[in-house]
Design a protein around this motif. Sequence first.
Motif, PDB file in Angstrom:
ATOM      1  N   UNK A  47       5.554  16.229  -0.646  1.00  0.00           N
ATOM      2  CA  UNK A  47       5.822  14.860  -1.101  1.00  0.00           C
ATOM      3  C   UNK A  47       4.595  14.297  -1.819  1.00  0.00           C
ATOM      4  N   UNK A  48       3.403  14.669  -1.320  1.00  0.00           N
ATOM      5  CA  UNK A  48       2.158  14.166  -1.912  1.00  0.00           C
ATOM      6  C   UNK A  48       2.029  14.617  -3.363  1.00  0.00           C
ATOM      7  N   UNK A  49       2.395  15.865  -3.616  1.00  0.00           N
ATOM      8  CA  UNK A  49       2.271  16.384  -4.992  1.00  0.00           C
ATOM      9  C   UNK A  49       3.185  15.632  -5.937  1.00  0.00           C
ATOM     10  N   UNK A  50       4.394  15.308  -5.479  1.00  0.00           N
ATOM     11  CA  UNK A  50       5.341  14.542  -6.301  1.00  0.00           C
ATOM     12  C   UNK A  50       4.782  13.135  -6.557  1.00  0.00           C
ATOM     13  N   UNK A  51       4.318  12.503  -5.474  1.00  0.00           N
ATOM     14  CA  UNK A  51       3.760  11.141  -5.560  1.00  0.00           C
ATOM     15  C   UNK A  51       2.613  11.059  -6.551  1.00  0.00           C
ATOM     16  N   UNK A  52       1.730  12.048  -6.465  1.00  0.00           N
ATOM     17  CA  UNK A  52       0.513  11.993  -7.272  1.00  0.00           C
ATOM     18  C   UNK A  52       0.828  12.145  -8.761  1.00  0.00           C
ATOM     19  N   UNK A  53       1.989  12.673  -9.091  1.00  0.00           N
ATOM     20  CA  UNK A  53       2.448  12.693 -10.485  1.00  0.00           C
ATOM     21  C   UNK A  53       3.074  11.346 -10.859  1.00  0.00           C
ATOM     22  N   UNK A  54       3.980  10.853  -9.978  1.00  0.00           N
ATOM     23  CA  UNK A  54       4.689   9.602 -10.269  1.00  0.00           C
ATOM     24  C   UNK A  54       3.727   8.430 -10.454  1.00  0.00           C
ATOM     25  N   UNK A  55       2.659   8.407  -9.646  1.00  0.00           N
ATOM     26  CA  UNK A  55       1.757   7.243  -9.674  1.00  0.00           C
ATOM     27  C   UNK A  55       1.081   7.072 -11.023  1.00  0.00           C
ATOM     28  N   UNK A  78       0.870  -1.174   0.000  1.00  0.00           N
ATOM     29  CA  UNK A  78       0.000   0.000   0.000  1.00  0.00           C
ATOM     30  C   UNK A  78       0.901   1.216   0.000  1.00  0.00           C
ATOM     31  N   UNK A  79       0.761   2.051  -1.030  1.00  0.00           N
ATOM     32  CA  UNK A  79       1.539   3.277  -1.065  1.00  0.00           C
ATOM     33  C   UNK A  79       0.600   4.431  -1.385  1.00  0.00           C
ATOM     34  N   UNK A  80       1.110   5.631  -1.278  1.00  0.00           N
ATOM     35  CA  UNK A  80       0.262   6.801  -1.506  1.00  0.00           C
ATOM     36  C   UNK A  80       0.654   7.880  -0.526  1.00  0.00           C
ATOM     37  N   UNK A  81       0.192   9.095  -0.753  1.00  0.00           N
ATOM     38  CA  UNK A  81       0.587  10.216   0.104  1.00  0.00           C
ATOM     39  C   UNK A  81       0.282   9.983   1.580  1.00  0.00           C
ATOM     40  N   UNK A  82       1.060  10.613   2.409  1.00  0.00           N
ATOM     41  CA  UNK A  82       0.767  10.636   3.832  1.00  0.00           C
ATOM     42  C   UNK A  82      -0.618  11.248   4.003  1.00  0.00           C
ATOM     43  N   UNK A  83      -1.491  10.550   4.719  1.00  0.00           N
ATOM     44  CA  UNK A  83      -2.850  11.052   4.918  1.00  0.00           C
ATOM     45  C   UNK A  83      -3.853  10.515   3.915  1.00  0.00           C
ATOM     46  N   UNK A  84      -3.391   9.674   2.980  1.00  0.00           N
ATOM     47  CA  UNK A  84      -4.298   9.146   1.949  1.00  0.00           C
ATOM     48  C   UNK A  84      -5.256   8.107   2.515  1.00  0.00           C
ATOM     49  N   UNK A  85      -4.855   7.488   3.637  1.00  0.00           N
ATOM     50  CA  UNK A  85      -5.726   6.491   4.258  1.00  0.00           C
ATOM     51  C   UNK A  85      -5.170   5.078   4.246  1.00  0.00           C
ATOM     52  N   UNK A  86      -3.858   4.954   4.029  1.00  0.00           N
ATOM     53  CA  UNK A  86      -3.229   3.617   3.959  1.00  0.00           C
ATOM     54  C   UNK A  86      -3.386   2.844   5.268  1.00  0.00           C
TER      55      UNK A  86
END
Length: 202
Positions: free
Chosen positions: A155-163, A13-21
């Motif tokens: 970090x979330x903004x970077x992640x949401x592009x990479x995904x 399970x991956x995703x931004x901090x606060x995404x609900x993992x």
Amino acid sequence: MIKAMAGPRPVVLSGPSGAGKSTLAKKLLEEYKGIFGFSVSHTTRNPRSGEENGKDYHYVTREVMQDSIDKGEFIESAVFSGNMYGTSKASVQAVKDKNLICILDIDMQGVRAVKTTDLNPIYVYIQPPSLTILEKRLRDRKTESEESLQKRLEAAQVDMEICKEPGIFDIIIVNDDLDNAYAKLKQALIEEIEKVQKINSS
Ligand SMILES: Nc1nc2c(ncn2[C@@H]2O[C@H](COP(=O)(O)OP(=O)(O)O)[C@@H](O)[C@H]2O)c(=O)[nH]1
Ligand SMILES: Nc1ncnc2c1ncn2[C@@H]1O[C@H](COP(=O)(O)OP(=O)(O)O)[C@@H](O)[C@H]1O
């Protein structure tokens, strides 16, 4: 030649901090006792109120963590928001030994590192409905300082592009309504769940 039977595939399970993992992982562990097991990571960050050493994380100093990494005791490790995090070989092995589906809650660096191993997990990305909602959920969680919160949002903004890069994740689940997101997660894992249920009942 008799091949050793492969155990169930782990779940990342991956995703931004606060995404609900963690919320989603806890729901799986609660509903499917004896099916899922959590890979307890090591971290150098401080425990939050309510978190338990050895259950949520193994809380260690930088010195201890670096020493273990140097000894080759980790499958992967990363620095996230100024703290070290890592998956030890022992943590995953402990879950595998019980024939459970191992859940790994790891960041994007961890995902990339795990891809170079023979773990062969199902890669799930938990996506917040929007950055605005993510920020609200993180603030409402009341676990972060303003500085830590800002780092996580960056970090979330970077992640949401990479995904969005094709081939990294098997499934992207938008965590808008929690029950909906959880249903989708279960659906994505049903094959592995049924495999373990079958083994356990035979
Ligand atoms: N690479 C890696 N990332 C981890 C590990 N454990 C946790 N993380 C990630 O570190 C980030 C921060 O985790 P945490 O401090 O618990 O904050 P939270 O995600 O906001 O609850 C999250 O993206 C986690 O998925 C690990 O063992 N390896
Ligand atoms: N679908 C949802 N709707 C509203 N709040 C949610 C939802 N999913 C999770 N939350 C809340 O958002 C916050 C962040 O979730 P959490 O599971 O801690 O995220 P992560 O482990 O990805 O950092 C928590 O306070 C959690 O209770």
